[in-house]
Scaffold this motif. Structure first.
Motif, PDB file in Angstrom:
ATOM      1  N   GLY A 252      -4.888  -5.903  -3.128  1.00 15.17           N
ATOM      2  CA  GLY A 252      -4.989  -4.454  -3.244  1.00 15.17           C
ATOM      3  C   GLY A 252      -4.955  -3.984  -4.676  1.00 15.17           C
ATOM      4  O   GLY A 252      -5.692  -3.073  -5.080  1.00 15.17           O
ATOM      5  N   PHE A 253      -4.098  -4.625  -5.492  1.00 16.47           N
ATOM      6  CA  PHE A 253      -3.972  -4.273  -6.903  1.00 16.47           C
ATOM      7  C   PHE A 253      -5.306  -4.449  -7.627  1.00 16.47           C
ATOM      8  O   PHE A 253      -5.775  -3.551  -8.335  1.00 16.47           O
TER       9      PHE A 253
ATOM     10  N   ASN B 224      -4.964   3.327  -6.702  1.00 16.28           N
ATOM     11  CA  ASN B 224      -3.771   2.595  -6.281  1.00 16.28           C
ATOM     12  C   ASN B 224      -2.492   3.415  -6.395  1.00 16.28           C
ATOM     13  O   ASN B 224      -1.458   3.014  -5.869  1.00 16.28           O
TER      14      ASN B 224
ATOM     15  N   SER C 227       0.826  -1.209   0.000  1.00 15.24           N
ATOM     16  CA  SER C 227       0.000   0.000   0.000  1.00 15.24           C
ATOM     17  C   SER C 227       0.857   1.255   0.000  1.00 15.24           C
ATOM     18  O   SER C 227       1.640   1.492   0.915  1.00 15.24           O
TER      19      SER C 227
ATOM     20  N   ASN D 113      -8.299   2.502   4.050  1.00 20.40           N
ATOM     21  CA  ASN D 113      -8.307   2.347   2.591  1.00 20.40           C
ATOM     22  C   ASN D 113      -8.645   3.731   2.027  1.00 20.40           C
ATOM     23  O   ASN D 113      -8.762   4.689   2.788  1.00 20.40           O
TER      24      ASN D 113
ATOM     25  N   GLY E  22     -11.980  -0.870  -4.081  1.00 22.09           N
ATOM     26  CA  GLY E  22     -11.035  -0.986  -2.982  1.00 22.09           C
ATOM     27  C   GLY E  22     -11.485  -1.956  -1.902  1.00 22.09           C
ATOM     28  O   GLY E  22     -12.426  -2.729  -2.076  1.00 22.09           O
TER      29      GLY E  22
ATOM     30  N   THR F 270       3.969  -7.210  -5.747  1.00 17.96           N
ATOM     31  CA  THR F 270       2.720  -6.505  -5.466  1.00 17.96           C
ATOM     32  C   THR F 270       1.621  -7.506  -5.129  1.00 17.96           C
ATOM     33  O   THR F 270       1.472  -8.532  -5.798  1.00 17.96           O
TER      34      THR F 270
ATOM     35  N   GLY G 180      -8.361  -2.168  -6.383  1.00 16.07           N
ATOM     36  CA  GLY G 180      -8.262  -0.778  -6.819  1.00 16.07           C
ATOM     37  C   GLY G 180      -8.417  -0.592  -8.316  1.00 16.07           C
ATOM     38  O   GLY G 180      -8.510   0.527  -8.805  1.00 16.07           O
TER      39      GLY G 180
ATOM     40  N   TYR H  63      -6.426   7.261 -10.422  1.00 16.34           N
ATOM     41  CA  TYR H  63      -6.376   5.829 -10.123  1.00 16.34           C
ATOM     42  C   TYR H  63      -5.991   5.661  -8.659  1.00 16.34           C
ATOM     43  O   TYR H  63      -4.910   6.082  -8.245  1.00 16.34           O
TER      44      TYR H  63
END
Length: 468
Positions: free
Chosen positions: A147-148, A426, A83, A462, A199, A143, A151, A424
């Motif tokens: 999370g990738f 992320n 993150s 988040n 998210g 990564t 998002g 974006y």
């Protein structure tokens, strides 16, 4: 870092959690606590969680969420721990670490991959490439998938295969009230819509199911390095090429400083350069034709475009972004690349406070743009480019951190009228950007779903969408 328990947690209370889960539980003072508390971004590595739970399955996640709620602890969810904004850790709260839940199972006949919530993209690529398959993954192999994907998921194959979230077809989610909910196109489809870009607001995903696509290895991919003075010409060529480039190729321009890599002539190490990066999902023999315009810009410093294993391309940037690096990102979507915007970006390129300050211009379009605007929670699809001001440094120094953050903000501001007003999520280092990133209409729909699935905002570390 404090080595005392948070005031509300006695040893007996912690022991109850240890007995409720199969994974490891770490409190301050425990052997292994320091390592368990570490995250990728060194800017957020000074957090002192009250508890870190390394879960082994959905039952552990449910127990950890229940423990957090019973003891009024803030929850940080950690997948890969990458993150940018530091959401993977928390002071005096609980870190629910999914890293041990990293199994990947491939069904080659159905072209599906079932992926644990703690997997990283290196795990996924390793398994899927054994079958000549892939789905859109991260730009660095460490990564986290979770999370990738949640998002959105901007990656090297997105113009052909779509964003990572576009390839998400089902998920298992632990909700704020401790339920394990399955979502797909036919079961709780509203939740799937929200997970595709909204998210980690709606629960903890313990398992993902992705569509896979044929992608034999090697692929045509790599980088071309040019002197900094070529940057304006490169960006104009990139703009013109992007308008007609087929979906099979995804490109990026990086205004950066040449790293000390053996493939780059030594006299260029540490000097400003402009880099064209591309990955093709098409036939190898067509690769040279696809990138031909960039070989007409003069003699490159290094031309590294050609056949290479897909897993090599997916991990090519790993050495530049090791665990513990300090990082700050700032981004915006672009409605175009006019000459004046190009010149401003090139000026910012020459005014960086450190060698790992970069301006990335991602080519969008293709399969990304063909998904209806309201088809997923991903914030914007019509933009032709995403600009990301990326900074990294290695020393824990507040003045250095401030100078890098200031430069990144100024680089984004240089977009001027070319910025769409969306970003974006992320690629954002600051919290509190959800409303502006998603826009009012999409944010309102997400807020209604947040009220349904997390009415007390348990999952708030988040890019937070507050319940209505």
């Amino acid at each position: 870092m404090s080595q005392t328990l948070a005031p509300t947690l006695g040893e007996a209370t912690i022991q109850e959690l240890r007995e409720a889960v199969r994974g490891a539980v770490f409190a301050p003072g425990d052997e292994g606590y320091e390592d368990a508390s570490r995250v990728w971004n060194g800017e957020h590595d000074d957090r002192s969680p009250a508890i870190v739970v390394q879960c082994t399955g959905a039952a552990d996640v449910i127990a950890a969420v229940g423990f957090a709620r019973s003891n009024d602890l803030s929850i940080a969810v950690r997948g890969g721990g990458h993150s940018i904004a530091g959401f993977s850790s928390v002071d005096d709260g609980i870190v629910i670490d999914l890293g041990r839940m990293n199994a990947v199972r491939v069904d080659p006949a159905a072209r599906r991959a079932t992926v644990g919530g703690g997997a990283v993209w290196g795990d996924v690529d390793h398994e899927t490439q054994a079958y000549g398959l892939a789905t859109t993954g991260g730009l660095v192999s460490s990564t986290g998938v979770a999370g990738f994907t949640l998002g959105g998921g901007i990656g090297w194959t997105m113009r052909k295969f779509g964003l990572a979230c576009d390839n998400l077809v089902a998920a298992d989610v632990v909700t704020a009230d401790g339920r394990l909910v399955h979502t797909s196109e036919t079961e709780n489809p509203d939740l799937l819509w929200a997970l595709r870009g909204g998210g980690g607001n709606f629960g903890i995903v313990t398992q993902f199911e992705f569509t896979l696509h044929p992608l034999p290895s090697p692929v045509y991919a790599g980088l071309m390095f040019y002197p900094a003075e070529t940057a304006p010409e490169l960006l104009r060529a990139f703009r013109d090429w992007s308008e007609t480039a087929p979906d099979e190729i995804t490109g990026l321009v990086n205004l950066t400083t040449a790293p000390p890599l053996p493939v780059i002539p030594e006299q260029w190490h540490g000097k400003k350069v402009a880099v064209f990066v591309a990955v093709s999902t098409g036939p190898l023999e067509e690769g040279d034709t696809l990138v031909a315009p960039f070989r007409k810009l003069g003699e490159p410093i290094a031309d590294l475009l050609g056949p290479m294993p897909y897993t090599m391309m997916q991990s090519l940037l790993d050495p530049l972004w090791p665990k513990g690096i300090h990082a700050y990102f700032k981004a915006c979507n672009l409605n175009g690349l006019d000459d004046a915007t190009i010149e401003r970006f090139c000026t910012m390129h020459l005014e960086t406070p450190g060698p790992q300050c970069e301006i990335h211009i991602h080519q969008m379009g293709g399969a990304v743009g063909r998904v209806p605007a309201d088809g997923t929670a991903f914030s914007e699809r019509s933009m032709p480019y995403v600009m990301n001001a990326v900074t990294g440094w290695h020393e824990a120094d507040q003045d250095v951190a401030q100078s890098h953050a200031d430069w990144a903000r100024a680089a984004v501001a240089a977009a001027g009228d070319a910025a769409t007003g969306r970003a974006y999520v992320n690629f954002l280092s600051e919290a509190g950007a959800a409303r502006s990133a998603y826009g009012e209409e999409k944010y309102a729909r997400l807020a209604a779903l947040k009220t349904q699935y997390d009415p007390t905002n348990v999952f708030r570390l988040n890019q937070n969408i507050a319940p209505e």
